[in-house]
Design a protein around this motif. Sequence first.
Motif, mmCIF file in Angstrom:
data_model
loop_
_atom_site.group_PDB
_atom_site.id
_atom_site.type_symbol
_atom_site.label_atom_id
_atom_site.label_comp_id
_atom_site.label_asym_id
_atom_site.label_seq_id
_atom_site.Cartn_x
_atom_site.Cartn_y
_atom_site.Cartn_z
ATOM 1 N N LEU A 52 -1.163 12.868 -1.503
ATOM 2 C CA LEU A 52 -0.122 13.324 -2.426
ATOM 3 C C LEU A 52 0.606 12.152 -3.083
ATOM 4 C CD1 LEU A 52 1.298 16.332 -0.391
ATOM 5 C CD2 LEU A 52 0.065 16.443 -2.579
ATOM 6 N N MET A 53 0.962 11.138 -2.298
ATOM 7 C CA MET A 53 1.675 10.000 -2.879
ATOM 8 C C MET A 53 0.787 9.218 -3.841
ATOM 9 S SD MET A 53 4.271 8.689 0.104
ATOM 10 C CE MET A 53 3.136 8.727 1.475
ATOM 11 N N ALA A 54 -0.500 9.078 -3.528
ATOM 12 C CA ALA A 54 -1.418 8.396 -4.446
ATOM 13 C C ALA A 54 -1.582 9.203 -5.739
ATOM 14 C CB ALA A 54 -2.772 8.172 -3.776
ATOM 15 N N THR A 55 -1.655 10.517 -5.604
ATOM 16 C CA THR A 55 -1.752 11.380 -6.785
ATOM 17 C C THR A 55 -0.518 11.219 -7.667
ATOM 18 O OG1 THR A 55 -3.120 12.977 -5.602
ATOM 19 C CG2 THR A 55 -1.956 13.782 -7.566
ATOM 20 N N ALA A 56 0.660 11.212 -7.048
ATOM 21 C CA ALA A 56 1.906 11.032 -7.797
ATOM 22 C C ALA A 56 1.920 9.676 -8.505
ATOM 23 C CB ALA A 56 3.108 11.168 -6.869
ATOM 24 N N ARG A 83 5.207 19.274 -20.043
ATOM 25 C CA ARG A 83 6.199 18.489 -20.775
ATOM 26 C C ARG A 83 6.910 17.496 -19.867
ATOM 27 N NH1 ARG A 83 8.049 23.699 -22.795
ATOM 28 N NH2 ARG A 83 10.126 23.266 -21.937
ATOM 29 N N ASN A 84 6.755 17.646 -18.561
ATOM 30 C CA ASN A 84 7.476 16.807 -17.600
ATOM 31 C C ASN A 84 6.570 16.300 -16.476
ATOM 32 O OD1 ASN A 84 10.389 17.178 -18.542
ATOM 33 N ND2 ASN A 84 9.609 19.271 -18.459
ATOM 34 N N PRO A 85 5.472 15.624 -16.804
ATOM 35 C CA PRO A 85 4.571 15.196 -15.737
ATOM 36 C C PRO A 85 5.171 14.147 -14.803
ATOM 37 C CG PRO A 85 3.861 14.246 -17.810
ATOM 38 C CD PRO A 85 4.961 15.237 -18.127
ATOM 39 N N VAL A 86 6.110 13.345 -15.281
ATOM 40 C CA VAL A 86 6.720 12.345 -14.401
ATOM 41 C C VAL A 86 7.609 13.042 -13.369
ATOM 42 C CG1 VAL A 86 8.267 10.358 -14.284
ATOM 43 C CG2 VAL A 86 6.520 10.473 -16.063
ATOM 44 N N TYR A 87 8.371 14.035 -13.797
ATOM 45 C CA TYR A 87 9.197 14.777 -12.833
ATOM 46 C C TYR A 87 8.316 15.552 -11.866
ATOM 47 C CZ TYR A 87 12.968 13.582 -16.004
ATOM 48 O OH TYR A 87 13.853 12.899 -16.790
ATOM 49 N N MET A 122 -0.333 9.840 -11.477
ATOM 50 C CA MET A 122 0.271 10.614 -12.565
ATOM 51 C C MET A 122 1.284 9.768 -13.329
ATOM 52 S SD MET A 122 0.832 14.233 -10.556
ATOM 53 C CE MET A 122 1.775 15.020 -11.853
ATOM 54 N N ILE A 123 2.090 9.021 -12.612
ATOM 55 C CA ILE A 123 3.097 8.184 -13.269
ATOM 56 C C ILE A 123 2.427 7.087 -14.095
ATOM 57 C CG2 ILE A 123 4.951 6.518 -12.846
ATOM 58 C CD1 ILE A 123 5.835 8.406 -10.534
ATOM 59 N N MET A 124 1.365 6.490 -13.560
ATOM 60 C CA MET A 124 0.651 5.446 -14.314
ATOM 61 C C MET A 124 0.026 6.007 -15.592
ATOM 62 S SD MET A 124 1.198 2.565 -13.031
ATOM 63 C CE MET A 124 0.109 1.736 -14.157
ATOM 64 N N VAL A 125 -0.587 7.182 -15.508
ATOM 65 C CA VAL A 125 -1.190 7.799 -16.694
ATOM 66 C C VAL A 125 -0.112 8.127 -17.726
ATOM 67 C CG1 VAL A 125 -2.418 9.855 -17.523
ATOM 68 C CG2 VAL A 125 -3.238 8.647 -15.500
ATOM 69 N N ALA A 126 1.039 8.637 -17.267
ATOM 70 C CA ALA A 126 2.140 8.930 -18.188
ATOM 71 C C ALA A 126 2.649 7.641 -18.828
ATOM 72 C CB ALA A 126 3.267 9.649 -17.447
ATOM 73 N N TYR A 127 2.790 6.588 -18.051
ATOM 74 C CA TYR A 127 3.251 5.298 -18.568
ATOM 75 C C TYR A 127 2.291 4.768 -19.636
ATOM 76 C CZ TYR A 127 4.354 0.350 -18.785
ATOM 77 O OH TYR A 127 4.659 -0.906 -19.232
ATOM 78 N N ILE A 128 0.999 4.849 -19.361
ATOM 79 C CA ILE A 128 -0.003 4.388 -20.335
ATOM 80 C C ILE A 128 0.099 5.205 -21.623
ATOM 81 C CG2 ILE A 128 -2.493 4.291 -20.806
ATOM 82 C CD1 ILE A 128 -2.789 3.527 -17.769
ATOM 83 N N PRO A 149 15.863 10.411 -11.258
ATOM 84 C CA PRO A 149 15.450 10.518 -9.860
ATOM 85 C C PRO A 149 16.594 10.447 -8.845
ATOM 86 C CG PRO A 149 14.922 8.345 -10.698
ATOM 87 C CD PRO A 149 15.475 9.142 -11.853
ATOM 88 N N VAL A 150 17.839 10.260 -9.295
ATOM 89 C CA VAL A 150 18.941 10.037 -8.351
ATOM 90 C C VAL A 150 19.169 11.242 -7.446
ATOM 91 C CG1 VAL A 150 21.420 9.607 -8.137
ATOM 92 C CG2 VAL A 150 20.052 8.246 -9.720
#
Length: 149
Positions: free
Chosen positions: A43-47, A84-88, A50-56, A8-9
């Motif tokens: 949008l920020m809540a959706t993001a 392949r890159n849902p976090v990005y 997405m990160i929480m689902v990927a983490y789980i 993310p840098v």
Amino acid sequence: MRRVLLPPVLPALFTFGAGVVDRTTWRVELLPAPWPIVAGSILMATAGGMIMVAYIGFRQRDESLAPLSPTRRLVSGGLYGVSRNPVYLAFLVFIAGIGCASNSGAVLLALIPAFAAFNWYTIPYEEAYLRRALGAEYDEYAARVRRWI
């Protein structure tokens, strides 16, 4: 092996720089109130979701989302079955949310170099690592699932 910045840098630097440009030299407001906050929040809540689902999904496979952790198993279910890159992708959605919430055309334009940094800098490096670590299993996954959506 080449050294690569943490994922993310670069996008964070582009977003921060765009915010500075927005506040100092080039202010372009795109939406009338209250829509910037509404759209940005969605949008920020959706993001975040997405990160929480990927983490789980990673935790269920006993893997880590930390980019410096070694990969032992392929995570291909859940969001990783669609991208392949849902976090990005979530990072880009989050930047879009910041741009909307701050009603900043400059921050929304930061999506372009942020996408470029992920697509042509970070992801190719990670894909090469995953091919070495997981071999044919990753190749089959890459053939089945798109890089973005």
